[in-house]
Motif scaffolding. Structure first.
Motif, short mmCIF file in Angstrom:
data_model
loop_
_atom_site.label_atom_id
_atom_site.label_comp_id
_atom_site.label_asym_id
_atom_site.label_seq_id
_atom_site.Cartn_x
_atom_site.Cartn_y
_atom_site.Cartn_z
N ILE A 550 0.92 1.47 8.53
CA ILE A 550 1.02 -0.33 8.96
C ILE A 550 0.16 -0.52 7.70
O ILE A 550 0.53 -1.72 7.36
N ALA A 551 -0.77 -0.01 7.21
CA ALA A 551 -1.06 -0.49 6.02
C ALA A 551 -0.20 -0.77 5.06
O ALA A 551 0.32 -2.53 3.95
N SER A 552 0.73 -0.74 4.66
CA SER A 552 1.67 -0.62 3.55
C SER A 552 2.71 -1.49 4.04
O SER A 552 2.97 -2.20 3.38
N PHE A 553 3.23 -1.89 5.84
CA PHE A 553 3.24 -2.60 6.64
C PHE A 553 2.74 -4.21 5.92
O PHE A 553 3.69 -5.22 5.43
N LEU A 554 1.44 -3.79 6.02
CA LEU A 554 1.00 -5.35 5.52
C LEU A 554 0.63 -6.21 4.61
O LEU A 554 1.50 -6.76 4.05
N LYS A 555 1.34 -5.03 3.67
CA LYS A 555 1.34 -5.15 1.99
C LYS A 555 2.34 -5.85 1.84
O LYS A 555 1.95 -6.90 1.24
N ASP A 556 3.16 -5.72 2.29
CA ASP A 556 4.79 -6.31 2.24
C ASP A 556 4.57 -7.07 3.12
O ASP A 556 6.08 -8.58 1.66
N SER A 557 4.56 -6.99 4.27
CA SER A 557 5.32 -8.44 5.30
C SER A 557 3.85 -9.67 4.92
O SER A 557 4.52 -10.97 5.18
#
Length: 807
Positions: A550-557
């Motif tokens: 989730i953290a990786s997704f938020l950081k990218d999006s």
């Protein structure tokens, strides 16, 4: 007479009286043991620059006392370099013990040391003569331990791959020179023996026969007392401590033959057997020499892990670069690594990017590209750039240091089957002496000839040497450990090879074991609008793979994420995370957590086959995320191969049923359980064991530690949590499912070879001892067959190296 200086005191002496020390790269010469001791002391403590400062023209008074004693082992510098302190606060050291020839030598050292007050654990590996000793420093000093070892006829020094290699080279040279004497004498004594046998049938004058007998005596004497000296030394110390060793059997057989031949030569009442003396010693010693060379090759694989590590690193302090010892680097310091350098300490890259060769750790030859923020491990090699990274561990707690320690411990811990073999060989030696004496009496009574009875008894003693029995387990185990280490499979104890080979059920965790353990968000459902920074702060506080996804997704999006400081952050085991922010309650986790917290939710149809993550604020659901974790490369093929080994495969997961079912179907696993909490996984394994199953569990996370602790053999992936690695019995450094298959193949092949070796050893003795007792084997052939039996065992063990090529 030429003059030469002592390398310590620089005084001149006749070259012939100086002591030569070959333990250094360039041999050193000393006028006495005292000078030699001081030189070693200064070198071991890193003070050998003293001689450069002293200059060639300055001379010293030779020491008035012999400083080649054991007091230097208690010096602070020596202790800090070689002695470790374990979790219980006890001292621990790895020593190489010189003079070990057989399992009886190992037994003798372990027995004597174990009786010393303050020594907690002694474990000696017969194959490489390395001892692990654990003791209470408040009760006994290291110097007293070394003195105890020396008192029983052996010598000990701290294990160091570099100095150990020098000493091993010196030992091989000594063995080689002794073997040359034996071979020279044997070749010449054979020609004389041929002449004697020819003269026996064609007639030979007594004076000619006496000359030939004396010539054989001249050749047999140096062979017995020089080439065979190691057997006399071992026999002496064995008798001193009331133990019958292999050395005693060889020395007894050869000496009895030699003494009888002397009697026959002077009285001319019987035939001489000096040729048998020469051949007994030479054949047995040749087998010993080849055995030493073979074992060294097996040990090289393990020693290679630690021997080439850098002793210094470059640390960055401001604009200054400082070259410092690896032992002095502290956590948080910045280290620079250039192309071609080996990484000595674990850390995280803070500047630059580059390719790293991890083949030493995981056996994979394909380099890995690492960038800023990525973790790098000790033992890897920087291939193409300059990078700087921050140390996250000290040298002693870094990955490669841990692996070296694991390997050393594994080599020292004996499997149950080896302990049994050692016990058998101890009783075996006594039984052989009894059988030999009984044989002597029988043949003397039967034939009336003492000569006949003695020669048959000598054949019994020589042919029944327990070498093959002693070698059966340790050599095979060591070869198996070495092959496994090359493939990135580390057994913490040699005994775990035996245990794993007997297991019939493999339990696999799903996330991080079968799958990559890096779930990615593939679907989202936002129920209400909310501040994404709150969710980012919440998931960043957890190390769970789904939270990290989730953290990786938020950081990218998300373009703008602000730093939020949460309060009362609490991880709910295997469910999610809770926290407070400015009076609002934040919840993030799975369906179980939402149910327990009273949060109403509905899973959209598009997310049903995915892993779910729910986010709620003040008890109201605001977002649902669907994540998918992909299979590891080759997972399906590896599991299929594991099934062909006859293993029952079970998959356990904390994920919900539909996701677990989909993964199980994809890899071909029929038995699986979903939505399990950590203690439920442990209960499942305990239930399997109560059914009589022998279970291997493989996992990688903190939530797997309970289950791992319940299994017969616990396997952790090297990239997993430290606590999972700590409780495991086997570590897979390359994170591959195929390594599980290779671990089983190596374990089963190693155990099979051990059993083959033991069976061969027992059959050999069952067949050859009665043959020798019945008078069908002369001492010459007894010595030859005994040497060959040892080499057969060693050769059979080396077949383990090829097991993965055929599978």
């Amino acid at each position: 007479m030429s003059k030469q200086r002592c390398d310590h005191c620089h005084l001149e002496y006749n070259a012939s009286v100086l002591l030569q020390d070959t333990t250094f790269e360039t041999p050193k010469f000393f006028c006495c043991k005292g000078c030699q001791g001081v030189y070693h002391l200064l070198k071991d403590e890193g003070l050998d620059t003293f001689y450069a400062k002293m200059g060639d023209e300055t001379t010293l008074e030779p020491p008035k006392v012999n400083l080649d004693d054991t007091s230097r082992f208690d010096l602070d510098g020596f202790i800090s370099k070689y002695v470790k302190t374990n979790k219980e606060g006890l001292n621990e050291i790895a020593l190489i013990i010189e003079g070990i020839h057989c399992s009886a030598c190992v037994w003798l050292n372990e027995k004597v040391l174990s009786k010393q007050e303050g020594i907690v654990e002694v474990s000696i590996n017969y194959t490489n003569h390395k001892a692990k000793i654990v003791w209470d420093g408040a009760v006994i000093k290291l110097s007293q331990i070394i003195e105890t070892i020396r008192s029983i006829g052996y010598n000990a020094y701290p294990y160091d791959p570099k100095s150990g290699e020098e000493r091993a080279t010196a030992q091989r040279r000594e063995y080689y020179s002794k073997l040359l004497v034996g071979v020279f004498s044997t070749m010449n004594v054979m020609w004389i023996a041929i002449a004697q046998y020819a003269g026996y049938f064609t007639g030979m004058e007594s004076n000619i026969k006496s000359i030939l007998n004396f010539a054989e005596f001249i050749l047999a004497t140096p062979t017995l007392f020089y080439t065979g000296s190691i057997y006399f030394k071992g026999a002496y110390y064995g008798i001193k401590h009331r133990y019958v060793t292999m050395d005693f059997l060889v020395a007894t057989g050869a000496t009895l033959t030699y003494v009888f031949s002397l009697y026959a030569m002077f009285t001319r009442n019987a035939e001489v057997y000096f040729d048998s003396v020469t051949m007994i010693i030479t054949f047995v010693f040749a087998g010993k020499y080849l055995e030493v060379l073979t074992k060294k090759k097996a040990v090289d694989t393990l020693d290679a892990f630690g021997s080439a590590m850098p002793s210094e690193v470059t640390i960055i302090k401001g604009d200054e670069k400082i070259l410092t010892s690896v032992d002095s680097v502290e956590i948080g310091e910045i280290i620079e690594v250039r192309a071609g350098d080996k990484v000595a300490i674990d850390g995280i890259i803070v500047e630059g990017e580059g390719s790293f060769d991890l083949s030493r750790l995981n056996g994979e030859s394909i380099p890995i590209l690492s960038q800023k923020g990525d973790k790098i491990l000790s033992g890897s090699i920087c291939l193409d750039s300059v990078i700087r990274y921050q140390a996250t561990n000290t040298f002693s707690s870094s990955m490669l240091s841990k692996l070296v320690t694991l390997l050393e411990d594994a080599m020292n811990k004996k499997p149950k089957i080896e302990k049994l073999a050692n016990q058998i060989s101890g009783y075996f030696s006594r039984a052989i002496l009894f059988l030999a004496f009984s044989t002597l009496l029988f043949w003397f009574y039967q034939s009336g000839s003492f000569e006949t009875g003695l020669i048959v008894a000598i054949s019994v003693i020589v042919i029944a040497c327990p070498c093959a029995l002693s070698l059966a387990t340790p050599v095979a185990t060591l070869v198996g450990l070495g092959l496994a280490a090359k493939r990135g499979i580390l057994f913490k104890e040699a005994g775990f090879i035996e245990s794993m080979a007997k297991c019939d059920t493999l339990v696999l965790d799903k996330t991080g074991t079968i799958t990559k353990g890096k779930p990615e968000v593939v679907e989202t459902a936002y129920v209400q609008s909310f501040d994404r920074s709150l969710l980012y702060a919440l998931v960043s506080s957890s190390t769970h793979p789904i939270s990290q996804g989730i953290a990786s997704f938020l950081k990218d999006s998300e373009e703008s994420l602000h730093v939020k400081h949460l309060e009362q952050v609490k991880t709910v085991e295997a469910k999610g995370v809770k926290a407070l922010f400015e009076g609002h309650t934040l919840l993030g986790g799975n369906a179980k957590m939402m149910n327990e917290e009273g949060v109403e939710f509905l899973i959209p149809s598009t997310l049903e086959s995915l892993s779910h993550y729910f986010f709620a604020i003040d008890g109201i659901l605001v977002a649902v995320f669907g994540l998918r974790d992909s299979l590891k490369e080759g997972a399906r093929e590896s599991i299929e191969a594991l099934k062909k080994l006859g293993l029952e495969i079970v998959m356990l997961s904390g994920d919900h049923l539909s996701v677990t079912q989909a993964i199980a179907k994809e890899v071909g696993i029929e038995v699986y359980e979903a939505a399990l909490l950590p203690h439920e996984k442990a209960d499942y394994i305990e239930a399997l064991r109560k059914q009589g199953k022998k279970v291997v569990m493989a996992g990688d996370g903190i939530n797997d530690t309970l289950a791992l602790s319940q299994s017969e053999i616990a396997i952790s992936m090297g990239s997993g949590a430290d606590v999972a690695v700590d409780v495991s019995d086997v570590v897979l450094t390359n994170d591959s499912v195929n390594s599980l298959y290779e671990a089983f193949v190596i374990a089963r092949k190693s155990l099979r070879v051990v059993k083959e070796n033991l069976l061969f050893s027992l059959l050999y003795n069952v067949i050859t001892i009665p043959l020798a007792m019945s008078g069908h084997v002369i001492p010459l052939f007894a010595a030859l067959s005994m040497s060959l039996s040892s080499l057969v065992v060693v050769g059979n063990s080396m077949r383990i190296k090829n097991v993965l090529k055929r599978s």
